[in-house]
Design an enzyme around this catalytic site. Structure first.
Site, PDB file in Angstrom:
ATOM      1  N   SER A   1       0.829  -1.219   0.000  1.00 52.63           N
ATOM      2  CA  SER A   1       0.000   0.000   0.000  1.00 52.63           C
ATOM      3  C   SER A   1       0.856   1.259   0.000  1.00 52.63           C
ATOM      4  O   SER A   1       2.012   1.243   0.445  1.00 52.63           O
ATOM      5  CB  SER A   1      -0.902   0.030   1.240  1.00 52.63           C
ATOM      6  OG  SER A   1      -1.668  -1.138   1.321  1.00 52.63           O
TER       7      SER A   1
HETATM    8  N1  SAH Z   1      -0.156  -5.367   4.007  1.00 54.70           N
HETATM    9  C1  SAH Z   1       0.574  -5.625   2.794  1.00 54.70           C
HETATM   10  C2  SAH Z   1      -0.207  -5.236   1.562  1.00 54.70           C
HETATM   11  C3  SAH Z   1      -0.790  -6.452   1.034  1.00 54.70           C
HETATM   12  S1  SAH Z   1      -1.848  -6.396  -0.369  1.00 54.70           S
HETATM   13  C4  SAH Z   1       1.942  -4.979   2.819  1.00 54.70           C
HETATM   14  O1  SAH Z   1       2.262  -4.243   3.757  1.00 54.70           O
HETATM   15  O2  SAH Z   1       2.729  -5.239   1.894  1.00 54.70           O
HETATM   16  C5  SAH Z   1      -3.089  -7.503   0.206  1.00 54.70           C
HETATM   17  C6  SAH Z   1      -2.654  -8.916   0.457  1.00 54.70           C
HETATM   18  O3  SAH Z   1      -3.799  -9.623   0.927  1.00 54.70           O
HETATM   19  C7  SAH Z   1      -2.192  -9.664  -0.793  1.00 54.70           C
HETATM   20  O4  SAH Z   1      -0.896 -10.139  -0.589  1.00 54.70           O
HETATM   21  C8  SAH Z   1      -3.200 -10.804  -0.928  1.00 54.70           C
HETATM   22  O5  SAH Z   1      -2.638 -12.008  -1.391  1.00 54.70           O
HETATM   23  C9  SAH Z   1      -3.687 -10.951   0.498  1.00 54.70           C
HETATM   24  N2  SAH Z   1      -4.994 -11.621   0.644  1.00 54.70           N
HETATM   25  C10 SAH Z   1      -6.071 -11.603  -0.189  1.00 54.70           C
HETATM   26  N3  SAH Z   1      -7.068 -12.357   0.310  1.00 54.70           N
HETATM   27  C11 SAH Z   1      -6.616 -12.872   1.491  1.00 54.70           C
HETATM   28  C12 SAH Z   1      -7.182 -13.737   2.464  1.00 54.70           C
HETATM   29  N4  SAH Z   1      -8.408 -14.241   2.342  1.00 54.70           N
HETATM   30  N5  SAH Z   1      -6.429 -14.040   3.555  1.00 54.70           N
HETATM   31  C13 SAH Z   1      -5.168 -13.570   3.695  1.00 54.70           C
HETATM   32  N6  SAH Z   1      -4.580 -12.750   2.795  1.00 54.70           N
HETATM   33  C14 SAH Z   1      -5.298 -12.405   1.707  1.00 54.70           C
END
Ligand code: SAH
Length: 238
Positions: free
Chosen positions: A87
């Site tokens: 993000s």
């Molecule tokens: N917080 C992260 C940003 C991640 S983007 C950072 O600091 O880099 C969102 C993430 O959520 C992605 O990697 C995606 O694979 C994950 N995601 C999507 N659905 C999910 C679920 N049901 N459970 C866990 N993770 C999930």
């Protein structure tokens, strides 16, 4: 003649393609991070001193793919592989500020991605539990956080929709992928007076803060946001 033309061509190329410049040094990254905190965070509405300190401390460039390191402190999200993104710094700081995390607290994050948000949380509280559904991202984040010396972050590969019951209740839950509705297991796993910060919706989402007091749930809408969707079989059933 060639001796003169070559430097001119090189200079022109560097103007047209700034990415051709040499990689930034550690000092450049520290300066870029200071500017990010001043311009993108303090310059907006991030006022929580502890959050600003954590954003100054955590080396965001170590959480992005090597070819994007020079853009690590830009005011935007960046790709981290598997179609996912880290993000924008402001959104990380805003969600952390909204969660109002205290040093003794236990926090759950859904959507580990690069591990950056988890590292910010780990700088602010006692224990961080984080869940990532994509196996390769999960493994990379676990290794990265271990190598960077974070000892209070526990990474699990799985579907975050269900939360992580064994360690509940959580004082705060930060969700960084967007479900169409708030997952009930997360509400169940929230401590009394705890907060969930979560983007809810499909194409565009509303960033919401959900609080629990005397078992009553209150929801406030903060701002429209755009996150990657929450995936997994539980969301598909909704
Ligand atoms: N917080 C992260 C940003 C991640 S983007 C950072 O600091 O880099 C969102 C993430 O959520 C992605 O990697 C995606 O694979 C994950 N995601 C999507 N659905 C999910 C679920 N049901 N459970 C866990 N993770 C999930």
């Amino acid at each position: 003649m060639n001796k003169l033309i070559n430097p001119i061509i090189m200079a022109l190329l560097l103007i047209i393609f700034p990415a051709c410049k040499e990689d930034k040094t550690p000092n450049d990254f520290t300066t870029a991070r200071k500017q990010m905190v001043q311009r993108q965070l303090e310059g907006r509405d991030i006022t929580d001193k502890a959050v600003l300190e954590a954003m100054q401390k955590v080396e965001r460039h170590k959480f992005v793919p090597p070819n994007l390191r020079n853009m690590a402190y830009a005011d935007r999200p960046l790709p981290i592989g598997e179609g996912q993104t880290i993000s924008q710094p402001y959104i990380v700081a805003l969600m952390t500020q909204l969660a109002d995390i205290q040093p003794h607290e236990k926090v759950l994050e859904i959507g580990t991605g690069s591990g950056y948000q988890a590292a910010i949380l780990a700088s602010l509280c006692h224990q961080v539990y984080t869940i990532e559904i994509i196996e390769s991202l999960c493994e990379q984040a676990r290794i990265r956080l271990t190598n960077l010396g974070y000892k209070n972050v526990y990474v699990k590969c799985g579907d975050g929709f269900k939360g992580w019951k064994e360690h509940a209740p959580y004082d705060a839950i930060i969700v960084t992928c967007a479900p169409p509705e708030v997952p009930q297991p997360l509400i169940n796993q929230l401590a009394e007076k705890g907060k969930i910060v979560i983007p809810v919706g499909t194409q565009w989402q509303e960033l919401k803060v959900i609080t629990k007091e005397n078992d009553k749930i209150k929801t406030s809408d903060i701002i429209p946001v755009r996150f990657v969707p929450m995936t997994g079989e539980e969301v598909e059933k909704m």
